[in-house]
Scaffold this motif. Sequence first.
Motif, PDB file in Angstrom:
ATOM      1  N   TYR A 407      14.813 -17.203 -11.835  1.00  0.00           N
ATOM      2  CA  TYR A 407      15.280 -17.681 -10.525  1.00  0.00           C
ATOM      3  C   TYR A 407      16.599 -16.990 -10.157  1.00  0.00           C
ATOM      4  CZ  TYR A 407      16.361 -21.045  -6.780  1.00  0.00           C
ATOM      5  OH  TYR A 407      16.637 -21.644  -5.572  1.00  0.00           O
ATOM      6  N   GLY A 408      16.631 -16.387  -8.985  1.00  0.00           N
ATOM      7  CA  GLY A 408      17.830 -15.671  -8.543  1.00  0.00           C
ATOM      8  C   GLY A 408      18.002 -14.311  -9.182  1.00  0.00           C
ATOM      9  N   LEU A 409      17.012 -13.892  -9.976  1.00  0.00           N
ATOM     10  CA  LEU A 409      17.110 -12.617 -10.700  1.00  0.00           C
ATOM     11  C   LEU A 409      15.907 -11.725 -10.431  1.00  0.00           C
ATOM     12  CD1 LEU A 409      18.284 -14.025 -14.172  1.00  0.00           C
ATOM     13  CD2 LEU A 409      19.716 -12.869 -12.462  1.00  0.00           C
ATOM     14  N   THR A 410      15.169 -12.008  -9.340  1.00  0.00           N
ATOM     15  CA  THR A 410      13.949 -11.270  -9.037  1.00  0.00           C
ATOM     16  C   THR A 410      14.097 -10.460  -7.760  1.00  0.00           C
ATOM     17  OG1 THR A 410      12.562 -12.887 -10.184  1.00  0.00           O
ATOM     18  CG2 THR A 410      11.476 -11.490  -8.564  1.00  0.00           C
ATOM     19  N   GLU A 411      13.764  -9.193  -7.848  1.00  0.00           N
ATOM     20  CA  GLU A 411      13.824  -8.281  -6.706  1.00  0.00           C
ATOM     21  C   GLU A 411      12.415  -8.124  -6.119  1.00  0.00           C
ATOM     22  OE1 GLU A 411      15.516  -5.529  -3.970  1.00  0.00           O
ATOM     23  OE2 GLU A 411      16.419  -6.991  -5.333  1.00  0.00           O
ATOM     24  N   PRO A 412      12.228  -8.461  -4.823  1.00  0.00           N
ATOM     25  CA  PRO A 412      10.887  -8.323  -4.222  1.00  0.00           C
ATOM     26  C   PRO A 412      10.499  -6.852  -4.085  1.00  0.00           C
ATOM     27  CG  PRO A 412      12.345  -9.714  -2.875  1.00  0.00           C
ATOM     28  CD  PRO A 412      13.207  -9.018  -3.873  1.00  0.00           C
ATOM     29  N   LEU A 413       9.268  -6.547  -4.473  1.00  0.00           N
ATOM     30  CA  LEU A 413       8.734  -5.197  -4.339  1.00  0.00           C
ATOM     31  C   LEU A 413       7.747  -5.128  -3.182  1.00  0.00           C
ATOM     32  CD1 LEU A 413       7.928  -4.269  -8.068  1.00  0.00           C
ATOM     33  CD2 LEU A 413      10.073  -3.941  -6.816  1.00  0.00           C
ATOM     34  N   ASP A 414       7.530  -3.927  -2.677  1.00  0.00           N
ATOM     35  CA  ASP A 414       6.520  -3.705  -1.639  1.00  0.00           C
ATOM     36  C   ASP A 414       5.179  -4.235  -2.126  1.00  0.00           C
ATOM     37  OD1 ASP A 414       4.322  -2.250  -0.204  1.00  0.00           O
ATOM     38  OD2 ASP A 414       6.021  -1.315   0.821  1.00  0.00           O
ATOM     39  N   ARG A 415       4.473  -4.940  -1.263  1.00  0.00           N
ATOM     40  CA  ARG A 415       3.204  -5.581  -1.621  1.00  0.00           C
ATOM     41  C   ARG A 415       2.180  -4.583  -2.170  1.00  0.00           C
ATOM     42  NH1 ARG A 415      -0.997  -8.449   2.618  1.00  0.00           N
ATOM     43  NH2 ARG A 415      -2.278  -9.533   1.095  1.00  0.00           N
ATOM     44  N   ARG A 416       2.269  -3.338  -1.755  1.00  0.00           N
ATOM     45  CA  ARG A 416       1.275  -2.343  -2.181  1.00  0.00           C
ATOM     46  C   ARG A 416       1.391  -1.974  -3.659  1.00  0.00           C
ATOM     47  NH1 ARG A 416       2.613   1.829   2.521  1.00  0.00           N
ATOM     48  NH2 ARG A 416       4.660   1.011   1.922  1.00  0.00           N
ATOM     49  N   TRP A 417       2.489  -2.340  -4.289  1.00  0.00           N
ATOM     50  CA  TRP A 417       2.612  -2.075  -5.720  1.00  0.00           C
ATOM     51  C   TRP A 417       1.626  -2.905  -6.535  1.00  0.00           C
ATOM     52  CZ3 TRP A 417       4.529   1.977  -7.875  1.00  0.00           C
ATOM     53  CH2 TRP A 417       5.625   2.653  -7.326  1.00  0.00           C
ATOM     54  N   HIS A 418       1.256  -4.073  -6.027  1.00  0.00           N
ATOM     55  CA  HIS A 418       0.486  -5.018  -6.863  1.00  0.00           C
ATOM     56  C   HIS A 418      -0.356  -5.916  -5.961  1.00  0.00           C
ATOM     57  CE1 HIS A 418       0.783  -8.398 -10.168  1.00  0.00           C
ATOM     58  NE2 HIS A 418      -0.436  -7.896 -10.060  1.00  0.00           N
ATOM     59  N   VAL A 419      -1.663  -5.646  -5.903  1.00  0.00           N
ATOM     60  CA  VAL A 419      -2.583  -6.451  -5.088  1.00  0.00           C
ATOM     61  C   VAL A 419      -3.399  -7.343  -6.016  1.00  0.00           C
ATOM     62  CG1 VAL A 419      -4.619  -6.373  -3.593  1.00  0.00           C
ATOM     63  CG2 VAL A 419      -2.681  -4.853  -3.158  1.00  0.00           C
ATOM     64  N   LEU A 420      -3.356  -8.636  -5.738  1.00  0.00           N
ATOM     65  CA  LEU A 420      -3.983  -9.631  -6.620  1.00  0.00           C
ATOM     66  C   LEU A 420      -5.276 -10.179  -6.035  1.00  0.00           C
ATOM     67  CD1 LEU A 420      -0.554 -10.462  -6.621  1.00  0.00           C
ATOM     68  CD2 LEU A 420      -1.480 -11.367  -8.744  1.00  0.00           C
ATOM     69  N   GLY A 421      -6.026 -10.911  -6.888  1.00  0.00           N
ATOM     70  CA  GLY A 421      -7.153 -11.701  -6.410  1.00  0.00           C
ATOM     71  C   GLY A 421      -8.534 -11.142  -6.684  1.00  0.00           C
ATOM     72  N   LEU A 422      -8.636 -10.009  -7.385  1.00  0.00           N
ATOM     73  CA  LEU A 422      -9.960  -9.408  -7.572  1.00  0.00           C
ATOM     74  C   LEU A 422     -10.822 -10.169  -8.576  1.00  0.00           C
ATOM     75  CD1 LEU A 422      -8.072  -6.974  -6.456  1.00  0.00           C
ATOM     76  CD2 LEU A 422      -9.949  -5.532  -7.232  1.00  0.00           C
ATOM     77  N   GLY A 423     -10.250 -11.202  -9.194  1.00  0.00           N
ATOM     78  CA  GLY A 423     -11.016 -12.031 -10.113  1.00  0.00           C
ATOM     79  C   GLY A 423     -11.475 -13.342  -9.497  1.00  0.00           C
ATOM     80  N   TYR A 424     -11.258 -13.500  -8.175  1.00  0.00           N
ATOM     81  CA  TYR A 424     -11.746 -14.730  -7.529  1.00  0.00           C
ATOM     82  C   TYR A 424     -11.995 -14.593  -6.029  1.00  0.00           C
ATOM     83  CZ  TYR A 424      -6.967 -15.457  -5.797  1.00  0.00           C
ATOM     84  OH  TYR A 424      -5.758 -15.304  -5.164  1.00  0.00           O
ATOM     85  N   ASP A 425     -11.344 -13.643  -5.366  1.00  0.00           N
ATOM     86  CA  ASP A 425     -11.425 -13.519  -3.902  1.00  0.00           C
ATOM     87  C   ASP A 425     -12.426 -12.435  -3.523  1.00  0.00           C
ATOM     88  OD1 ASP A 425     -11.076 -13.298  -1.189  1.00  0.00           O
ATOM     89  OD2 ASP A 425      -8.897 -13.138  -1.248  1.00  0.00           O
ATOM     90  N   LEU A 426     -13.519 -12.830  -2.862  1.00  0.00           N
ATOM     91  CA  LEU A 426     -14.563 -11.881  -2.498  1.00  0.00           C
ATOM     92  C   LEU A 426     -14.246 -11.090  -1.231  1.00  0.00           C
ATOM     93  CD1 LEU A 426     -16.053 -14.166  -4.252  1.00  0.00           C
ATOM     94  CD2 LEU A 426     -18.129 -13.372  -3.132  1.00  0.00           C
ATOM     95  N   ASN A 427     -13.183 -11.450  -0.531  1.00  0.00           N
ATOM     96  CA  ASN A 427     -12.961 -10.894   0.806  1.00  0.00           C
ATOM     97  C   ASN A 427     -11.658 -10.124   0.960  1.00  0.00           C
ATOM     98  OD1 ASN A 427     -15.372 -12.142   1.950  1.00  0.00           O
ATOM     99  ND2 ASN A 427     -14.285 -14.076   1.681  1.00  0.00           N
ATOM    100  N   ILE A 428     -11.222  -9.433  -0.082  1.00  0.00           N
ATOM    101  CA  ILE A 428      -9.998  -8.632   0.034  1.00  0.00           C
ATOM    102  C   ILE A 428     -10.296  -7.388   0.868  1.00  0.00           C
ATOM    103  CG2 ILE A 428      -8.181  -7.428  -1.235  1.00  0.00           C
ATOM    104  CD1 ILE A 428      -8.852  -9.200  -3.647  1.00  0.00           C
ATOM    105  N   ASP A 429      -9.406  -7.091   1.801  1.00  0.00           N
ATOM    106  CA  ASP A 429      -9.571  -5.943   2.685  1.00  0.00           C
ATOM    107  C   ASP A 429      -9.614  -4.649   1.869  1.00  0.00           C
ATOM    108  OD1 ASP A 429      -9.049  -3.792   4.547  1.00  0.00           O
ATOM    109  OD2 ASP A 429      -8.377  -5.301   5.975  1.00  0.00           O
ATOM    110  N   ASN A 430     -10.615  -3.822   2.121  1.00  0.00           N
ATOM    111  CA  ASN A 430     -10.752  -2.550   1.399  1.00  0.00           C
ATOM    112  C   ASN A 430      -9.519  -1.664   1.565  1.00  0.00           C
ATOM    113  OD1 ASN A 430     -13.258  -2.808   0.144  1.00  0.00           O
ATOM    114  ND2 ASN A 430     -14.364  -2.223   1.986  1.00  0.00           N
ATOM    115  N   ARG A 431      -8.911  -1.705   2.747  1.00  0.00           N
ATOM    116  CA  ARG A 431      -7.728  -0.873   2.989  1.00  0.00           C
ATOM    117  C   ARG A 431      -6.571  -1.294   2.099  1.00  0.00           C
ATOM    118  NH1 ARG A 431      -7.637  -1.989   9.313  1.00  0.00           N
ATOM    119  NH2 ARG A 431      -8.149  -4.002   8.382  1.00  0.00           N
ATOM    120  N   LEU A 432      -6.470  -2.600   1.859  1.00  0.00           N
ATOM    121  CA  LEU A 432      -5.412  -3.109   0.981  1.00  0.00           C
ATOM    122  C   LEU A 432      -5.657  -2.657  -0.461  1.00  0.00           C
ATOM    123  CD1 LEU A 432      -2.859  -4.878   0.854  1.00  0.00           C
ATOM    124  CD2 LEU A 432      -4.336  -6.851   0.462  1.00  0.00           C
TER     125      LEU A 432
END
Length: 477
Positions: A407-432
Amino acid sequence: MERVVHEKLNLTEEILSATSLSRQLAEQMTLAKAYVVIAKEHNNFHLAWELSSMIRSCQLLLSKAAMRGKPITLEEAEPIISRLSSLIYKAEDAHYDIATTIVTMKSHIQALEERANAATVQSTVFGQLVAEAFPKSLHCLLLKLSADWLKRPPLQDLANERRNSPRLVDNNLYHFCIFSDNVLATSVVINSTISNADHSKQIVFHIITNGVSYGAMQAWFLSNDFKGATIEVQNIEEFSWLNVSYAPIVRQLLDVDSRTYYFGENPDVEPKLRNPKYISLLNHLRFYIPEIYPQLEKIVFLDDDVVVQKDLTPLFSLDLHGNVNGAVETCLEAYHRYYKYLNFSNPIISSKFDPQACGWAFGMNVFDLIAWRKANVTARYHYWQEQNSAKTLWKLGTLPVGLLAFYGLTEPLDRRWHVLGLGYDLNIDNRLIESAAVIHFNGNMKPWLKLAIGRYKPLWERYINLSHPYLQECVTS
């Protein structure tokens, strides 16, 4: 002569029209279905059969109207409406009044809801069991590689020779760590990382596994080429310093009550929290990285269910602005904020943390180990593990305590570094997915399981060398 054009019948509009014969038939059919159920409950099977027969006639007429595209005529509807009216009157005369109908239908709806809920729970449990099961193919690979390790002393000699390589502590190289007992998954992470790296020979991978998988891991990574990358394999069971007196998590994992809480008949524990990975020491090793690698200054942590699609070495030159943890935030809109993970009704949480603080993801993290040691994040982790000994601050897993420790020690990174959900979400945008440096199969539908999402599985499989004899024998067969 002018041609007359007939518009095609819209059956939905026809049924919704207050004056249409289709609507009258549909309403009578709905009421008749209710009386079929009630008649059967009162053992009046003849009436139930008569009603069912007229319901079928009604359905057939509605179907014909839809097929031909023309409204139902009075001549077609009148016999069915008349007969259904007579049967409904007969049902009412048998004391199946509207009150009885409502009560009966309510009980049936409630029973259906209970069955649906039970099916949902059962589905979740079965899905969890499949997710936890170790596939035969991976077990086969583990056995073959373990046999190689035991039967081939030169492999053990090579491992000992590489144990003290200066590359393992060279801060001019790019260091990655992964903690896993899954040989194939670990191989995919490493293969995908080096395949997409601009300078694979400057990459060092540090693997830590358990005693069961240690020999197999060593045999695999010593016997295969990974484009000149350095790969170290360690056995967690050799970490004598990680003991009950030092690490609260070790004490808690050995506690019988803790195991009973999660794996006994406890209705308060969600099925997904019964996964053994949550009480695996390997899963908590991420909080001891500076102690495992005391000479390193920066490292990228990867979970074993990720695939790397782009060069990750630029992560090492990112400015974390004095923070310890570089991670992708997950709080799109109202989701994945601190209050979703932690018990803010407890004052020890509510007095120290913002419930609306943004959550972030484990799985691809860049850690500044100099800043980590300075902030003593591991001591923070120990403190919160002790505070949660009664499991009142959060249920289980590494993310809730990670949110507290960093907490208070985390730097946000660009979302494109890490895309989540491929183990449960069937509808992730191909472009993402295509733009992502790392894709993460978090969730139960892991790519090495039969229940993997087919659309995403090739993204993982492309980094498996299916020409290897062991993989041909164990995986493709």
